[in-house]
Design a protein around this motif. Structure first.
Motif, PDB file in Angstrom:
ATOM      1  N   SER A   1       8.522  23.653   5.417  1.00 54.28           N
ATOM      2  CA  SER A   1       8.950  22.824   4.294  1.00 54.28           C
ATOM      3  C   SER A   1       7.863  22.697   3.231  1.00 54.28           C
ATOM      4  O   SER A   1       8.170  22.563   2.055  1.00 54.28           O
ATOM      5  N   VAL A   2       6.597  22.726   3.634  1.00 51.75           N
ATOM      6  CA  VAL A   2       5.540  22.421   2.667  1.00 51.75           C
ATOM      7  C   VAL A   2       5.525  23.438   1.533  1.00 51.75           C
ATOM      8  O   VAL A   2       5.558  23.078   0.359  1.00 51.75           O
ATOM      9  N   HIS A   3       5.502  24.708   1.887  1.00 52.86           N
ATOM     10  CA  HIS A   3       5.435  25.669   0.794  1.00 52.86           C
ATOM     11  C   HIS A   3       6.782  25.792   0.086  1.00 52.86           C
ATOM     12  O   HIS A   3       6.833  26.190  -1.066  1.00 52.86           O
ATOM     13  N   SER A   4       7.867  25.434   0.783  1.00 51.74           N
ATOM     14  CA  SER A   4       9.155  25.380   0.087  1.00 51.74           C
ATOM     15  C   SER A   4       9.117  24.312  -0.996  1.00 51.74           C
ATOM     16  O   SER A   4       9.610  24.522  -2.108  1.00 51.74           O
ATOM     17  N   VAL A   5       8.513  23.178  -0.664  1.00 48.99           N
ATOM     18  CA  VAL A   5       8.413  22.109  -1.666  1.00 48.99           C
ATOM     19  C   VAL A   5       7.500  22.549  -2.810  1.00 48.99           C
ATOM     20  O   VAL A   5       7.808  22.315  -3.983  1.00 48.99           O
ATOM     21  N   VAL A   6       6.390  23.187  -2.468  1.00 51.23           N
ATOM     22  CA  VAL A   6       5.519  23.708  -3.528  1.00 51.23           C
ATOM     23  C   VAL A   6       6.326  24.650  -4.427  1.00 51.23           C
ATOM     24  O   VAL A   6       6.204  24.631  -5.654  1.00 51.23           O
ATOM     25  N   ALA A   7       7.197  25.453  -3.809  1.00 53.98           N
ATOM     26  CA  ALA A   7       8.012  26.385  -4.594  1.00 53.98           C
ATOM     27  C   ALA A   7       8.969  25.636  -5.520  1.00 53.98           C
ATOM     28  O   ALA A   7       9.237  26.085  -6.630  1.00 53.98           O
ATOM     29  N   THR A   8       9.468  24.468  -5.053  1.00 52.30           N
ATOM     30  CA  THR A   8      10.391  23.734  -5.928  1.00 52.30           C
ATOM     31  C   THR A   8       9.686  23.164  -7.146  1.00 52.30           C
ATOM     32  O   THR A   8      10.344  22.872  -8.140  1.00 52.30           O
ATOM     33  N   ASP A   9       8.373  22.979  -7.090  1.00 54.01           N
ATOM     34  CA  ASP A   9       7.642  22.588  -8.308  1.00 54.01           C
ATOM     35  C   ASP A   9       7.987  23.550  -9.434  1.00 54.01           C
ATOM     36  O   ASP A   9       8.088  23.170 -10.597  1.00 54.01           O
TER      37      ASP A   9
ATOM     38  N   LEU B   1       6.357  14.757  -6.923  1.00 49.93           N
ATOM     39  CA  LEU B   1       6.146  13.658  -5.972  1.00 49.93           C
ATOM     40  C   LEU B   1       6.456  14.121  -4.542  1.00 49.93           C
ATOM     41  O   LEU B   1       5.776  13.723  -3.595  1.00 49.93           O
ATOM     42  N   TRP B   2       7.452  14.973  -4.414  1.00 50.00           N
ATOM     43  CA  TRP B   2       7.724  15.545  -3.083  1.00 50.00           C
ATOM     44  C   TRP B   2       6.463  16.231  -2.564  1.00 50.00           C
ATOM     45  O   TRP B   2       6.150  16.163  -1.377  1.00 50.00           O
ATOM     46  N   ASP B   3       5.788  16.884  -3.470  1.00 51.89           N
ATOM     47  CA  ASP B   3       4.564  17.601  -3.116  1.00 51.89           C
ATOM     48  C   ASP B   3       3.528  16.666  -2.510  1.00 51.89           C
ATOM     49  O   ASP B   3       2.858  17.016  -1.537  1.00 51.89           O
ATOM     50  N   ILE B   4       3.371  15.503  -3.109  1.00 48.40           N
ATOM     51  CA  ILE B   4       2.385  14.540  -2.601  1.00 48.40           C
ATOM     52  C   ILE B   4       2.707  14.241  -1.136  1.00 48.40           C
ATOM     53  O   ILE B   4       1.819  14.251  -0.276  1.00 48.40           O
ATOM     54  N   PHE B   5       3.978  13.988  -0.867  1.00 51.76           N
ATOM     55  CA  PHE B   5       4.360  13.630   0.502  1.00 51.76           C
ATOM     56  C   PHE B   5       4.289  14.841   1.423  1.00 51.76           C
ATOM     57  O   PHE B   5       3.829  14.737   2.558  1.00 51.76           O
TER      58      PHE B   5
ATOM     59  N   PHE C   1      21.318   6.231  -9.525  1.00 48.48           N
ATOM     60  CA  PHE C   1      20.058   5.599  -9.115  1.00 48.48           C
ATOM     61  C   PHE C   1      19.693   6.044  -7.709  1.00 48.48           C
ATOM     62  O   PHE C   1      18.560   6.389  -7.424  1.00 48.48           O
ATOM     63  N   PHE C   2      20.689   5.990  -6.829  1.00 49.48           N
ATOM     64  CA  PHE C   2      20.417   6.381  -5.441  1.00 49.48           C
ATOM     65  C   PHE C   2      20.819   7.847  -5.265  1.00 49.48           C
ATOM     66  O   PHE C   2      21.903   8.152  -4.785  1.00 49.48           O
ATOM     67  N   SER C   3      19.932   8.762  -5.690  1.00 50.45           N
ATOM     68  CA  SER C   3      20.230  10.195  -5.566  1.00 50.45           C
ATOM     69  C   SER C   3      19.738  10.662  -4.210  1.00 50.45           C
ATOM     70  O   SER C   3      18.663  11.250  -4.098  1.00 50.45           O
TER      71      SER C   3
ATOM     72  N   PHE D   1      15.782  13.474   0.279  1.00 55.15           N
ATOM     73  CA  PHE D   1      15.661  13.980   1.638  1.00 55.15           C
ATOM     74  C   PHE D   1      14.286  14.577   1.952  1.00 55.15           C
ATOM     75  O   PHE D   1      13.837  14.543   3.085  1.00 55.15           O
ATOM     76  N   ILE D   2      13.634  15.114   0.930  1.00 53.24           N
ATOM     77  CA  ILE D   2      12.330  15.753   1.175  1.00 53.24           C
ATOM     78  C   ILE D   2      11.329  14.728   1.689  1.00 53.24           C
ATOM     79  O   ILE D   2      10.673  14.941   2.724  1.00 53.24           O
ATOM     80  N   VAL D   3      11.237  13.610   0.987  1.00 51.25           N
ATOM     81  CA  VAL D   3      10.275  12.587   1.384  1.00 51.25           C
ATOM     82  C   VAL D   3      10.705  11.965   2.713  1.00 51.25           C
ATOM     83  O   VAL D   3       9.870  11.667   3.577  1.00 51.25           O
ATOM     84  N   THR D   4      12.017  11.814   2.892  1.00 50.63           N
ATOM     85  CA  THR D   4      12.527  11.298   4.168  1.00 50.63           C
ATOM     86  C   THR D   4      12.083  12.190   5.321  1.00 50.63           C
ATOM     87  O   THR D   4      11.596  11.719   6.356  1.00 50.63           O
ATOM     88  N   PHE D   5      12.210  13.497   5.118  1.00 46.35           N
ATOM     89  CA  PHE D   5      11.805  14.443   6.149  1.00 46.35           C
ATOM     90  C   PHE D   5      10.294  14.362   6.406  1.00 46.35           C
ATOM     91  O   PHE D   5       9.839  14.387   7.556  1.00 46.35           O
ATOM     92  N   ALA D   6       9.522  14.265   5.327  1.00 47.62           N
ATOM     93  CA  ALA D   6       8.062  14.194   5.488  1.00 47.62           C
ATOM     94  C   ALA D   6       7.692  12.984   6.346  1.00 47.62           C
ATOM     95  O   ALA D   6       6.837  13.075   7.235  1.00 47.62           O
ATOM     96  N   LEU D   7       8.359  11.851   6.099  1.00 47.62           N
ATOM     97  CA  LEU D   7       8.018  10.661   6.876  1.00 47.62           C
ATOM     98  C   LEU D   7       8.546  10.747   8.305  1.00 47.62           C
ATOM     99  O   LEU D   7       7.941  10.198   9.228  1.00 47.62           O
TER     100      LEU D   7
END
Lengths: 177, 472
Positions: free
Chosen positions: B246-254, B172-176, A90-92, A97-103
């Motif tokens: 990071s942004v285009h890296s995340v787009v790449a992970t899509d 969802l990572w992409d949205i952020f 559940f807690f992966s 980390f991606i969203v954590t970094f964005a924030l």
């Protein structure tokens, strides 16, 4: 009622402004500022300013943002809406980390803008200096020193003489309400 | 001895750089003439070319609105999508536009941290380009959900179904990532604009002065303000630098986190970032050359600056070419038959025409910039920048469509052709982008005035010591 709010003096160029800043500082004035169309290298030392504390504000907010980001995802994925997806825990946290970094970045950026505005006491749409007509040139090509009335050493005539003695031109009493 | 008394205000045009560096601004500009030049652009009525392009851009934007209306009414069936190719031009266009944005952030943040002072000539409108490109890009994930009114499902907000999104999903990572990118780019741009808005404010009268004064926030140019301002600028550059990578890296992970042959590779994030910077510089170059010509900014955006941009195009284009070849090598080296097939199919299958357009535009075209003469030729670089734009659009098309159209099961293969609505949406997206961009040129200073003034030789206090023969 109109009264004197400060004194403004113009200097010819960045080098003169820096020299003037040192002299105003050494003369014991504290509530003064040096205005220029662009930041001048070495001016912080010349005026005797301390380092900007903005880095601590931004640093604090980035950590807050990252903590919030990870905690928010933990709460959603492990507490409020636990769902087995692709057999992962559940807690992966690795995937979070991606969203954590964005924030982290987002909070830090807001901190940089609003921290800078807060430290500069902006927005402030009016200021005594805007009573001066020549002061409009500060965003074009002119360099000014301003000394505020509230400074302990401020004296209308003596301060004017002092500014003239260190090379100031177009010395002006800033008069307004 | 003080230098204060003796030193005269200098004659315009006689400046020489401190320490013998090349001049960043030519034509003998002083602080005053720079202010007049750049502020004048937004204070006068726009030139006829502006109106011509603006009318075309607004028409394109209206076309986009109309096409989206039809999409909302009829659904994604109007596009050319078919069963294996479920991701078509909407994704291609999204990646294309987001990628373009990256050059703006590279110029404003990374080149700032690297102390590349020539960036000051182009950073303002490159950043504007970033913001508008990201807005245009964001249209596509918004509409490709089909039922546009349900786009809010993408966000983690409390809702009546009591469900939450899956944070393990790259979409969802992409949205952020893209949302943060847009916000941070806008903040960075605005911080840069504050002193220049104050310049415009101090030249304006009446209502215009009030409006500009509001947005200039009462800027007074005092060093007590500059001190925090410069720190904020540095912080934002420091935050934007890892963000843009990071942004285009995340787009790449899509793509990369899926199991589709041709997508499932670890090279994708760095390869996408290099491609994004490459495509963005192509677009910056196209826009810079046009704006420079129309507004007569040859002294500020000099051929030296353009040459430096061409060098970046050469480097990133070669990195992209290297990535293309690495993909083939890894496919061969892995001995995975699906992977090998995916790449042979890309280069020699039904989409070979698209692959070779991409290869020619992205890998071959920039190689002309090995030659100094071509690097400094305006017509050559203009044509090359258009080729880069075309090539990078095709790169995303090739990646998205060739892999999907032929995956593991030959019985499910199909060929993708765009419908007229795909094409009109893409054309319309240019309308949206250029509408924003032209409004920016019309109302805001397109050159970062305070920064350009700061790189004139006479902005450096040492300039005056040198002139006096003072070695201090």
């Amino acid at each position: 009622m109109n009264q004197t709010l400060g004194i403004l003096a113009r200097f010819a160029n960045p080098a003169e402004l820096i020299e003037a800043a040192k002299k105003v500082r050494d003369a014991g004035y504290e509530k003064f500022d040096c205005h220029s169309p662009f930041p001048i290298h070495g001016m912080d030392d010349a005026m005797g300013l301390k380092r900007s504390p903005l880095g601590y504000i931004v640093g604090g907010l980035t950590v807050t943002g990252a903590t919030f980001g990870m905690a928010f995802q933990y709460w959603i994925a492990a507490v409020e809406y636990p769902l087995v997806i692709a057999g992962k825990p559940f807690f992966s946290w690795q995937a979070f980390f991606i969203v954590t970094f964005a924030l982290f970045v987002l909070f830090g950026a807001f901190g940089a803008l609003f921290g800078m505005l807060g430290l500069n006491r902006l927005p402030r749409l009016h200021h005594p200096l805007f009573y001066s007509d020549q002061f409009a040139r500060v965003t074009d090509d002119a360099f000014f020193v301003s000394i505020e009335r509230d400074d302990a050493k401020f004296d209308e005539s003596k301060t004017q003489e002092f500014l003239a003695s260190i090379g100031g031109a177009d010395i002006e009493l800033v008069v307004g309400e | 001895m003080s230098i204060l008394k003796k030193h005269p205000e200098r004659d315009p045009g006689t400046a020489e750089a401190v320490g013998g560096e090349e001049l960043l601004v030519t034509g003998g500009h002083t602080f005053k003439t720079l202010t007049d030049k750049v502020s004048g652009i937004v204070e006068q009525k726009p030139p006829a070319q502006w109106w011509l392009i603006f009318v075309m851009a607004v028409s394109g934007m209206l076309l986009l609105v109309g096409v989206i209306g039809w999409l909302a009414w009829e659904g994604t069936g109007i596009w050319g999508l078919n069963n294996p190719v479920g991701w078509g031009w909407a994704i291609v266009n999204f990646v294309f536009w987001v990628g373009i944005g990256h050059a703006g952030t590279l110029i404003s943040a990374i080149l700032f941290l690297l102390r590349q002072q020539w960036r000051t000539a182009i950073n303002r409108f490159a950043e504007a380009m970033t913001i508008f490109a990201v807005i245009t890009a964001l249209v596509f994930p918004g509409i490709h959900v089909g039922r546009i009114w349900l786009a809010y499902y993408m966000f983690p907000i409390p809702n009546q179904m009591l469900i939450w999104p899956n944070f393990r999903s790259p979409l969802l990572w992409d949205i952020f990532a893209v949302g943060t990118y847009f916000t941070v780019s806008t903040l960075f741009w605005y911080v840069g604009l504050i002193p220049d808005l104050a310049t415009l404010r101090d030249r304006a009268t009446n209502v215009r002065k009030k409006v500009l004064g509001f947005f200039a926030l009462g800027w007074r140019g005092g060093n007590r303000q500059w001190q925090h301002y410069e720190k904020a600028y540095l912080m934002l550059a420091g935050l934007a630098t890892p963000l843009v990578l990071s942004v285009h890296s995340v787009v790449a992970t899509d793509f990369a986190t899926s199991l589709v042959p041709g997508w499932h590779t670890t090279i994708f994030p760095p390869y996408f970032v290099a491609g994004a910077v490459f495509s963005g510089f192509g677009m910056v170059m196209t826009l810079a050359l046009i704006a420079r010509k129309i507004y007569g900014l040859e002294d500020i955006i000099t051929v030296n600056h353009l040459e430096k941009m061409n060098k970046i195009i050469l480097v990133t284009g070669s990195m992209v070419g290297y990535a293309y070849m690495t993909e083939f090598f890894i496919a061969w080296y892995s001995q995975n038959e699906f992977e090998v097939f995916a790449f042979v199919n890309r280069a020699f299958g039904p989409y070979a025409w698209a692959y070779w357009i991409m290869f020619l535009c992205n890998v071959i075209t920039p190689q002309i910039f090995w030659f100094k003469k071509l690097r400094r030729s305006i017509p050559v670089m203009f044509v090359a920048s258009i080729f880069v734009n075309i090539g990078m659009w095709f790169e995303r098309f090739v990646i998205t469509v060739t892999s999907l159209s032929r995956d593991y099961l030959p019985s499910s293969w199909d060929y993708f052709s765009p419908s007229i609505w795909d094409i009109l949406t893409f054309v319309g997206s240019f309308g949206l982008f250029f509408t924003f961009f032209l409004l920016f040129l019309r109302f805001l200073p397109m050159v970062a005035l305070s920064e350009v003034k700061g790189v004139l030789p006479e902005a450096d206090p040492h300039f005056y010591h040198q002139k006096e023969g003072d070695t201090k």
